[in-house]
Write a protein that holds these residues in place. Structure first.
Motif, PDB file in Angstrom:
ATOM      1  N   ILE A  96       0.837  -1.203   0.000  1.00 57.28           N
ATOM      2  CA  ILE A  96       0.000   0.000   0.000  1.00 57.28           C
ATOM      3  C   ILE A  96       0.873   1.254   0.000  1.00 57.28           C
ATOM      4  O   ILE A  96       0.609   2.212  -0.742  1.00 57.28           O
ATOM      5  CB  ILE A  96      -0.965  -0.015   1.202  1.00 57.28           C
ATOM      6  CG1 ILE A  96      -2.028  -1.103   0.998  1.00 57.28           C
ATOM      7  CG2 ILE A  96      -1.632   1.341   1.399  1.00 57.28           C
ATOM      8  CD1 ILE A  96      -2.897  -1.362   2.203  1.00 57.28           C
ATOM      9  N   GLN A  97       1.926   1.255   0.816  1.00 53.79           N
ATOM     10  CA  GLN A  97       2.825   2.413   0.862  1.00 53.79           C
ATOM     11  C   GLN A  97       3.505   2.634  -0.492  1.00 53.79           C
ATOM     12  O   GLN A  97       3.654   3.779  -0.941  1.00 53.79           O
ATOM     13  CB  GLN A  97       3.871   2.226   1.944  1.00 53.79           C
ATOM     14  CG  GLN A  97       3.310   2.307   3.341  1.00 53.79           C
ATOM     15  CD  GLN A  97       4.334   1.948   4.394  1.00 53.79           C
ATOM     16  OE1 GLN A  97       5.516   1.792   4.097  1.00 53.79           O
ATOM     17  NE2 GLN A  97       3.884   1.810   5.625  1.00 53.79           N
ATOM     18  N   CYS A  98       3.908   1.548  -1.146  1.00 54.94           N
ATOM     19  CA  CYS A  98       4.553   1.670  -2.460  1.00 54.94           C
ATOM     20  C   CYS A  98       3.575   2.184  -3.507  1.00 54.94           C
ATOM     21  O   CYS A  98       3.951   2.971  -4.382  1.00 54.94           O
ATOM     22  CB  CYS A  98       5.142   0.332  -2.886  1.00 54.94           C
ATOM     23  SG  CYS A  98       6.582  -0.149  -1.922  1.00 54.94           S
ATOM     24  N   LEU A  99       2.339   1.755  -3.409  1.00 56.18           N
ATOM     25  CA  LEU A  99       1.319   2.239  -4.344  1.00 56.18           C
ATOM     26  C   LEU A  99       1.084   3.736  -4.141  1.00 56.18           C
ATOM     27  O   LEU A  99       1.002   4.501  -5.115  1.00 56.18           O
ATOM     28  CB  LEU A  99       0.016   1.467  -4.155  1.00 56.18           C
ATOM     29  CG  LEU A  99      -1.127   1.863  -5.065  1.00 56.18           C
ATOM     30  CD1 LEU A  99      -0.768   1.573  -6.514  1.00 56.18           C
ATOM     31  CD2 LEU A  99      -2.387   1.128  -4.679  1.00 56.18           C
ATOM     32  N   ILE A 100       1.007   4.161  -2.895  1.00 54.63           N
ATOM     33  CA  ILE A 100       0.834   5.587  -2.607  1.00 54.63           C
ATOM     34  C   ILE A 100       2.037   6.383  -3.117  1.00 54.63           C
ATOM     35  O   ILE A 100       1.880   7.462  -3.700  1.00 54.63           O
ATOM     36  CB  ILE A 100       0.619   5.810  -1.094  1.00 54.63           C
ATOM     37  CG1 ILE A 100      -0.741   5.242  -0.689  1.00 54.63           C
ATOM     38  CG2 ILE A 100       0.724   7.292  -0.736  1.00 54.63           C
ATOM     39  CD1 ILE A 100      -0.972   5.204   0.805  1.00 54.63           C
TER      40      ILE A 100
ATOM     41  N   PRO B 203      10.377  -1.464 -13.973  1.00 54.28           N
ATOM     42  CA  PRO B 203      11.100  -2.674 -13.532  1.00 54.28           C
ATOM     43  C   PRO B 203      11.895  -2.442 -12.239  1.00 54.28           C
ATOM     44  O   PRO B 203      11.907  -3.298 -11.355  1.00 54.28           O
ATOM     45  CB  PRO B 203      12.036  -2.997 -14.691  1.00 54.28           C
ATOM     46  CG  PRO B 203      11.405  -2.370 -15.877  1.00 54.28           C
ATOM     47  CD  PRO B 203      10.709  -1.141 -15.362  1.00 54.28           C
ATOM     48  N   LEU B 204      12.526  -1.274 -12.112  1.00 53.50           N
ATOM     49  CA  LEU B 204      13.257  -0.968 -10.883  1.00 53.50           C
ATOM     50  C   LEU B 204      12.306  -0.776  -9.704  1.00 53.50           C
ATOM     51  O   LEU B 204      12.621  -1.125  -8.571  1.00 53.50           O
ATOM     52  CB  LEU B 204      14.123   0.279 -11.067  1.00 53.50           C
ATOM     53  CG  LEU B 204      15.343   0.103 -11.956  1.00 53.50           C
ATOM     54  CD1 LEU B 204      16.087   1.426 -12.108  1.00 53.50           C
ATOM     55  CD2 LEU B 204      16.265  -0.964 -11.402  1.00 53.50           C
ATOM     56  N   TYR B 205      11.137  -0.224  -9.976  1.00 56.04           N
ATOM     57  CA  TYR B 205      10.116  -0.050  -8.942  1.00 56.04           C
ATOM     58  C   TYR B 205       9.680  -1.412  -8.405  1.00 56.04           C
ATOM     59  O   TYR B 205       9.615  -1.615  -7.194  1.00 56.04           O
ATOM     60  CB  TYR B 205       8.940   0.722  -9.541  1.00 56.04           C
ATOM     61  CG  TYR B 205       7.792   0.947  -8.597  1.00 56.04           C
ATOM     62  CD1 TYR B 205       7.889   1.889  -7.585  1.00 56.04           C
ATOM     63  CD2 TYR B 205       6.613   0.225  -8.733  1.00 56.04           C
ATOM     64  CE1 TYR B 205       6.823   2.106  -6.726  1.00 56.04           C
ATOM     65  CE2 TYR B 205       5.553   0.427  -7.886  1.00 56.04           C
ATOM     66  CZ  TYR B 205       5.663   1.376  -6.877  1.00 56.04           C
ATOM     67  OH  TYR B 205       4.613   1.581  -6.026  1.00 56.04           O
ATOM     68  N   LEU B 206       9.401  -2.343  -9.306  1.00 51.59           N
ATOM     69  CA  LEU B 206       9.005  -3.689  -8.883  1.00 51.59           C
ATOM     70  C   LEU B 206      10.140  -4.408  -8.157  1.00 51.59           C
ATOM     71  O   LEU B 206       9.906  -5.115  -7.167  1.00 51.59           O
ATOM     72  CB  LEU B 206       8.558  -4.522 -10.087  1.00 51.59           C
ATOM     73  CG  LEU B 206       7.247  -4.093 -10.732  1.00 51.59           C
ATOM     74  CD1 LEU B 206       6.950  -4.978 -11.937  1.00 51.59           C
ATOM     75  CD2 LEU B 206       6.112  -4.154  -9.737  1.00 51.59           C
ATOM     76  N   LEU B 207      11.360  -4.217  -8.619  1.00 54.55           N
ATOM     77  CA  LEU B 207      12.519  -4.813  -7.954  1.00 54.55           C
ATOM     78  C   LEU B 207      12.686  -4.250  -6.541  1.00 54.55           C
ATOM     79  O   LEU B 207      13.002  -4.981  -5.610  1.00 54.55           O
ATOM     80  CB  LEU B 207      13.778  -4.563  -8.788  1.00 54.55           C
ATOM     81  CG  LEU B 207      15.038  -5.269  -8.332  1.00 54.55           C
ATOM     82  CD1 LEU B 207      14.865  -6.782  -8.422  1.00 54.55           C
ATOM     83  CD2 LEU B 207      16.217  -4.821  -9.174  1.00 54.55           C
ATOM     84  N   GLY B 208      12.440  -2.970  -6.379  1.00 53.85           N
ATOM     85  CA  GLY B 208      12.506  -2.347  -5.060  1.00 53.85           C
ATOM     86  C   GLY B 208      11.458  -2.892  -4.117  1.00 53.85           C
ATOM     87  O   GLY B 208      11.723  -3.145  -2.933  1.00 53.85           O
ATOM     88  N   ILE B 209      10.243  -3.102  -4.620  1.00 61.27           N
ATOM     89  CA  ILE B 209       9.180  -3.690  -3.801  1.00 61.27           C
ATOM     90  C   ILE B 209       9.555  -5.105  -3.398  1.00 61.27           C
ATOM     91  O   ILE B 209       9.405  -5.498  -2.231  1.00 61.27           O
ATOM     92  CB  ILE B 209       7.838  -3.673  -4.560  1.00 61.27           C
ATOM     93  CG1 ILE B 209       7.352  -2.242  -4.750  1.00 61.27           C
ATOM     94  CG2 ILE B 209       6.790  -4.493  -3.816  1.00 61.27           C
ATOM     95  CD1 ILE B 209       6.129  -2.134  -5.632  1.00 61.27           C
TER      96      ILE B 209
END
Length: 77
Positions: free
Chosen positions: A43-47, A62-68
């Motif tokens: 939820i925090q990542c989505l916000i 892709p980097l965003y998903l890797l970070g999650i």
């Protein structure tokens, strides 16, 4: 409940031993304890992504998903 708090409660009251005696597998016990933290991280990542989009900040997906993924895996260690 944070990982440190959960570990302290487990040690103090022996919840893991009770769960093991009740037939719960250790994998499910650990996974079940972290599921709420995983949901909160998602939820925090989505916000964070929505705020970045509102301010026209370009985010590499892709980097965003890797970070999650890294955040969720590191939560268990």
């Amino acid at each position: 409940m944070g990982v440190v708090q959960r570990t302290t409660v487990d040690k103090r009251y022996g919840l893991l031993a009770l769960k093991l005696q009740g037939g719960i597998k250790p994998f499910y016990y650990v996974f079940g304890g972290g599921i709420f933290m995983e949901i909160s991280i998602l939820i925090q990542c989505l916000i964070l992504l929505v705020v970045a989009m509102l301010f026209d900040v370009r985010v590499s997906f892709p980097l965003y998903l890797l970070g999650i993924l890294f955040a969720i895996i590191s939560m268990y260690f």
